[in-house]
Design an enzyme around this catalytic site. Structure first.
Site, PDB file in Angstrom:
ATOM      1  N   LYS A 281      31.347  47.646  44.698  1.00 31.18           N
ATOM      2  CA  LYS A 281      32.794  47.737  44.506  1.00 31.18           C
ATOM      3  C   LYS A 281      33.293  49.056  45.106  1.00 31.18           C
ATOM      4  O   LYS A 281      32.654  50.097  44.923  1.00 31.18           O
ATOM      5  CB  LYS A 281      33.104  47.638  43.007  1.00 31.18           C
ATOM      6  CG  LYS A 281      34.538  47.307  42.711  1.00 31.18           C
ATOM      7  CD  LYS A 281      34.719  46.703  41.322  1.00 31.18           C
ATOM      8  CE  LYS A 281      36.179  46.485  41.029  1.00 31.18           C
ATOM      9  NZ  LYS A 281      36.441  45.623  39.901  1.00 31.18           N
ATOM     10  N   GLU A 367      39.148  35.570  26.459  1.00 29.79           N
ATOM     11  CA  GLU A 367      40.235  35.733  25.499  1.00 29.79           C
ATOM     12  C   GLU A 367      40.040  34.868  24.253  1.00 29.79           C
ATOM     13  O   GLU A 367      40.271  35.321  23.128  1.00 29.79           O
ATOM     14  CB  GLU A 367      41.584  35.401  26.166  1.00 29.79           C
ATOM     15  CG  GLU A 367      42.063  36.433  27.178  1.00 29.79           C
ATOM     16  CD  GLU A 367      41.393  36.349  28.548  1.00 29.79           C
ATOM     17  OE1 GLU A 367      40.642  35.378  28.787  1.00 29.79           O
ATOM     18  OE2 GLU A 367      41.613  37.247  29.379  1.00 29.79           O
ATOM     19  N   ARG A 395      45.637  32.013  27.450  1.00 33.59           N
ATOM     20  CA  ARG A 395      44.288  31.448  27.316  1.00 33.59           C
ATOM     21  C   ARG A 395      43.873  31.286  25.852  1.00 33.59           C
ATOM     22  O   ARG A 395      43.052  30.454  25.515  1.00 33.59           O
ATOM     23  CB  ARG A 395      43.268  32.384  27.973  1.00 33.59           C
ATOM     24  CG  ARG A 395      43.220  32.335  29.460  1.00 33.59           C
ATOM     25  CD  ARG A 395      42.437  31.125  29.908  1.00 33.59           C
ATOM     26  NE  ARG A 395      42.545  30.935  31.334  1.00 33.59           N
ATOM     27  CZ  ARG A 395      41.745  31.494  32.222  1.00 33.59           C
ATOM     28  NH1 ARG A 395      40.764  32.276  31.827  1.00 33.59           N
ATOM     29  NH2 ARG A 395      41.918  31.261  33.499  1.00 33.59           N
TER      30      ARG A 395
END
Ligand SMILES: Cc1ncc(C[n+]2csc(CCOP(=O)(O)OP(=O)(O)O)c2C)c(N)n1
Length: 619
Positions: A281, A367, A395
């Protein structure tokens, strides 16, 4: 004009050799850093997948095949190389380039993205359609290791493995979600990556074989043997194999030779296949490479040379303020447990994570799990606080209805980014939470007008039995700290008395209403202003008194109109024959990318709009 801006489509990549691909990678990285430094955007994720994306475009036919990027926040290279480099000055700006893959934006984008975990499911649908149409179009789902923790990904894998149809999953493993990734799956990927399995076996085999002439011959010639090393010796990948999905990995996501080879294998394979690609990343930009917190994941404008973020304000955000209050309570009460579904940095929970590790849980981008788990923690006597963005709350809505509200457990849900949200577009607007929550029984819904009231509401939540929601927008406000006062559940506050018209508002819109009222007072229009800090239950006693004043009432709020506080008040007012209640809220459309100010303007909810509305009702 930058060379990249002249690109119309990605066909030219097919003719590039590995050295030229490296050069292209370099150019794309420089371009991304340069543009994102000015506009802001998802920097680190994009820098990590430059080589992988270019390799995908080299091996697959973007004119025919479907490449789905999970979340879609890491599709900048894809956008640049499919003719959209010239639009990057307006990245995440009104009428500009969307920060995610978007159907409306380009024929090369095949899906609407923004939320995590959808790419494999979406891919299964396309793959099934392929089968029905006898199409040989490749379906490729590129999903990060953070998003891979999402239950939706496993629902799709479960189905795909059973179907056995052709679909390529690229697991882009950079060991990070927004910040460092968490969870057992992350540990599993970690062990695969660092497995002596693949690397040392490969080295050992090389060492042993290269000792003899014949061994050397075998090593050089038996390509398939080297390929199979990647599969045979990485036992951990068998989790996917056992589910019917071929596994290859770990593959170096910055080595074109290796990438192209395995993408080619995937292209030619029958049935579902997963390539585990390891990337870094932030690759190519030191501040982003060294960032483990997630500062450069989604970033505002910054100084390209130093990496320093260009501060727009000194005021703290609501997220910072709320988490600092909760931290103060949690320090004194070990039963308070702070839960985040993968959003530590966004929800500003770093201090809680660092100082109170036993009271902090990051479940990854899950979630529903965060909320159901919070529910049973509460049933077991703990005091969970779930920090969740309004749009991601979508969600978890069933977990709130089916679990938390029916159990009436003591879960406090801090809904961040409620209302209009800058830059991220339709997937991230926080306009659904209030309409979704309003019809749920047994739940308190509140919104503070300022920092002090936020503290009062948090304190009240701690003292109240049952689920308690506190919503707040993505805004920076003045911080103040004084001792919290408990508020009577459902109570409103008269901010200003008036005799011509009544405005009911809450949250940061209340300050806008007061500015408008100030302006009107200079024209001798006397407006009464009510702070409806409790949206549910609301203050029926005060509301009935207001109705008896027989003045027009305007409810001014930052929510979709259908299912908003105003819509409920209008129904209740009508019941008693009152028909002078008007609601100003967001129309039922998807609001696309823009700043908060632009979105509020687009929805006709500015101070001037309120001014005009009040004048109209008094004519
Ligand atoms: C349902 C949902 N929850 C949270 C987010 C916020 N979010 C955006 S990207 C991201 C991290 C994704 O990590 P990963 O998939 O590993 O991709 P990376 O950025 O590391 O490339 C998160 C949590 C989201 N987009 N959708």
């Amino acid at each position: 004009m930058n060379d990249l801006e002249k690109i119309k489509n990605a066909d030219f990549i097919k003719d590039l050799n590995n050295e030229e691909l490296e050069k292209l990678s370099q150019k794309v990285r420089e371009f991304i850093i340069n543009k994102v430094a000015k506009t802001g955007g998802h920097l680190s994720s994009n820098l990590g997948v430059v080589d992988l994306t270019i390799a995908l475009l080299k091996v697959f036919d973007v004119n025919k095949d479907i490449i789905l990027f999970d979340v879609g926040h890491q599709a900048y290279t894809y956008k640049i190389l499919t003719g959209r480099a010239k639009d990057f000055d307006k990245l995440r700006k009104k009428d500009g380039l969307c920060g995610f893959q978007s159907l409306k934006e380009s024929k090369y984008d095949h899906y609407e993205t923004g939320h995590s975990g959808t790419s494999i499911s979406a891919g299964v649908g396309f793959a099934l359609a392929n089968k029905l149409d006898n199409s040989d179009r490749n379906i490729i789902s590129v999903i990060g290791d953070g998003s891979f923790s999402n239950g939706l990904a496993y629902e799709a894998i479960n189905h795909l493995g059973d179907l056995g149809i052709k679909q390529i999953i690229i697991l882009n493993d950079n060991q990070m979600s927004i910040s460092l990734n968490v969870g057992a799956l992350h540990n599993l990927l970690d062990s695969i990556r660092s497995a002596k399995g693949y690397n040392s076996v490969k080295k050992d085999a090389k060492k042993t074989l290269k000792k003899s002439k014949i061994g050397n011959f075998i090593y050089n010639k038996l390509d398939s043997f080297k390929d199979s090393l990647k599969r045979i010796h990485v036992r951990q990948g068998s989790m996917f194999e056992d589910l019917g999905i071929k596994y290859y990995g770990p593959i170096n996501g910055h080595d074109y030779k290796e990438l192209i080879k395995y993408l080619q294998i995937a292209k030619e394979a029958e049935g579902p296949i997963l390539l585990h690609v390891v990337t870094q990343k932030g690759r190519g930009y030191l501040p982003a490479e060294n960032d483990s917190e997630g500062k450069y994941h989604g970033i505002g404008s910054f100084d390209e040379k130093t990496g320093l973020i260009t501060a727009k304000t000194n005021l703290p955000s609501y997220s910072e303020i709320i988490s600092s209050y909760v931290y103060n309570y949690a320090k004194k009460d070990k039963d308070i447990i702070c839960i985040t579904p993968g959003m530590c940095y966004g929800s500003k929970l770093e201090v809680i994570k660092e100082k109170l590790p036993l009271q902090y849980i990051d479940v990854g981008i899950c979630e529903e799990h965060a909320l159901v788990m919070a529910n049973t923690l509460a049933l077991a006597g703990k005091k969970p606080f779930v920090f969740i963005y309004s749009s991601f709350m979508q969600r978890g809505i069933d977990a709130v209805i089916h679990d938390i509200a029916r159990c009436q457990s003591n879960v406090t849900i801090c809904i961040d980014r409620a209302g209009f949200v800058s830059e991220d577009g339709s997937s991230h607007q926080g306009l659904f939470d209030l309409p979704l929550f309003y019809s749920i029984p047994n739940i308190v819904i509140s919104q503070p007008k300022d920092a002090q009231e936020a503290n009062n509401l948090l304190f009240t939540a701690l003292k109240t039995e049952g689920p308690f929601v506190i919503r707040y927008p993505k805004e920076n406000i003045k911080y103040d700290y004084s001792l919290a006062k408990p508020l009577e559940i459902g109570s409103w506050e008269v901010i200003r008395k008036g005799s011509d018209i009544i405005v009911i508002s809450y949250g940061v819109f209340l300050a806008k209403a007061l500015n408008t009222v100030e302006k009107l007072s200079k024209e001798h229009i006397d407006v009464m202003v009510i702070n409806a800090r409790f949206l549910k239950p609301y203050d029926t006693r005060l509301f009935n008194e207001l109705l008896k004043m027989h003045l027009p009432i305007i409810v001014y709020e930052e929510s979709y109109l259908s299912g908003s506080l105003g819509s409920v008040l209008a129904i209740d007012a009508q019941e008693v024959g009152f028909n002078k209640l008007f609601v100003m809220g967001a129309k039922n459309v998807f609001y696309e990318t823009a700043t908060r100010e632009e979105l509020i303007k687009e929805a006709h909810l500015t101070e001037e709009d309120l001014y005009e509305h009040i004048k109209r009702r008094l004519r």
